[in-house]
Enzyme design. Structure first.
Site, PDB file in Angstrom:
ATOM      1  N   LYS A 194       0.856  -1.194   0.000  1.00  0.00           N
ATOM      2  CA  LYS A 194       0.000   0.000   0.000  1.00  0.00           C
ATOM      3  C   LYS A 194       0.889   1.240   0.000  1.00  0.00           C
ATOM      4  O   LYS A 194       1.739   1.402   0.868  1.00  0.00           O
ATOM      5  CB  LYS A 194      -0.904  -0.018   1.225  1.00  0.00           C
ATOM      6  N   LYS A 208      -2.345  -1.464  -3.716  1.00  0.00           N
ATOM      7  CA  LYS A 208      -3.182  -0.261  -3.623  1.00  0.00           C
ATOM      8  C   LYS A 208      -2.322   0.986  -3.722  1.00  0.00           C
ATOM      9  O   LYS A 208      -1.299   1.022  -3.047  1.00  0.00           O
ATOM     10  CB  LYS A 208      -3.897  -0.302  -2.282  1.00  0.00           C
TER      11      LYS A 208
END
Ligand SMILES: NCc1[nH]cc(CCC(=O)O)c1CC(=O)O
Ligand SMILES: [Mg+2]
Length: 350
Positions: free
Chosen positions: A218, A272
């Site tokens: 992420k 992400k």
């Protein structure tokens, strides 16, 4: 000259065609694209409703559907309304929904205490959905940012985000979510060692079947802006998240992060944001061959929705193309705010 959709599609007068000798080509890749049936025959990837996870925002109250200004078409819903959307997801054959809370400012504090309250909004929502629609998958985000007064995902001391102390709270948060009936625990905080700690605690409490989808790679991204509006942490957030979320410049580091989360017990991993990070999705999938997901985040949604609303691009086509791109990159599925619209579209297409 035939006109279709306002455009000339063929030139019938040979005198206007530029003269050219035929090229000596044995291979003409366009043959396989000449008709719809041929294109279908050679198509390498497909998007289906099985690929979709639908993120939803919960707010306190009843009969509430509050538009999120920076995410046209996305609303914060009270529990009764979320249950209705869960039903819509089930009818559309969307396998899984993801829940995020808008926490009342009065319930936010420095320690994110509300995160571990078994009666918090998320736990109530999970119980309400599971009571009516036990067959739909429910994924819960684990991180402190919806609950902290400072908007960070972890505890802070002297301006530093504490790792191990935060993990202890995340473990408690995971346990109350599992107890409420959540199927998939999805830690999005990027603390080190949280997957192992959560797995151990879940197992010790008997939640052997609760899955973990790790937000493993992420990045500290500008594309989360609209989400922070949606959960009400944008105004609160002081500074940025670069001491825990990854540097957008890195890719080897993503492999290391995924490797660690898998070793600690993650069942599925996530990359992400999505579209700007398809190279990471591809590399993770090829390196580990595990269930790999991508999050098409709020800012990606907002870009497409805004351009479509301005008439600058065909919103439906851009949506479907963007989702197919995740499949092509190797993702097993996508968390996307387009999930219901894409599922409707897939249904129409048959
Ligand atoms: N830890 C919270 C969290 N979980 C999912 C998102 C972003 C999702 C989106 O932008 O759609 C964020 C925001 C952040 O890390 O600041
Ligand atoms: Mg990590």
């Amino acid at each position: 000259m035939a006109i279709k959709f306002g455009r000339p599609i063929e030139i019938r007068d040979p005198s206007t065609r530029p003269a050219a000798p035929p090229l000596d080509l044995t291979i003409r890749p366009r043959r396989n694209r000449k008709t719809e049936w041929a294109r279908r025959l050679v198509r390498e990837n497909v998007l289906t409703t099985d690929d979709l996870i639908w993120p939803m925002f919960v707010v306190d109250g009843t009969n509430q559907r509050v538009q999120v200004a920076s995410m046209p078409g996305v609303e914060r819903l009270s529990v009764d309304q979320i249950v209705r959307d869960a039903e819509r997801a089930a009818k559309l054959d969307i396998p899984c929904i993801a829940l995020f809370p808008f926490t009342e400012p009065s319930l936010r504090d420095e320690h994110g205490t509300e995160a571990a309250n078994p009666e918090n909004l998320i736990c109530k929502t999970v119980r309400a959905i599971k009571k009516e629609f036990p067959q739909i998958g429910v994924l819960c985000d684990v991180a402190l940012d919806p609950y902290t007064s400072h908007g960070h995902d972890g505890l802070i001391e002297d301006g530093r985000i504490l790792n191990d102390e935060t993990v202890a709270v995340l473990v408690q948060q995971s346990l109350v979510q599992a107890q409420a009936g959540c199927d998939v625990i999805a830690p999005s905080d990027m603390m080190d060692g949280r997957i192992g700690a959560i797995r151990e605690a879940l197992d010790a409490a008997g939640y052997l079947d609760v899955q973990i989808m790790a937000y493993a790679a992420k990045y500290a991204s500008a594309f989360y802006g609209p989400f922070r509006d949606a959960i009400g942490s944008a105004k609160a957030l002081t500074g940025d998240k670069r001491t825990y979320q990854m540097d957008p410049a890195n890719t080897d580091e993503a492999i290391r992060e995924v490797e660690l989360d898998l070793a600690e017990g993650a069942d599925m991993v996530m990359v992400k944001p999505g579209m700007p990070y398809l190279d990471i999705v591809r590399r993770v999938k090829e390196t580990f061959g595990v269930p790999t997901f991508a999050y098409q985040v709020s800012g990606e949604y907002a870009m497409i929705a805004a351009a479509a609303n301005n008439g600058w691009l065909d919103g439906d086509r851009a949506m479907m193309e963007s989702l197919l791109a995740f499949k092509r990159a190797g993702a097993n599925g996508v968390l996307t705010y387009f999930a219901p619209a894409a599922a409707e579209k897939l249904r129409q297409q048959g």
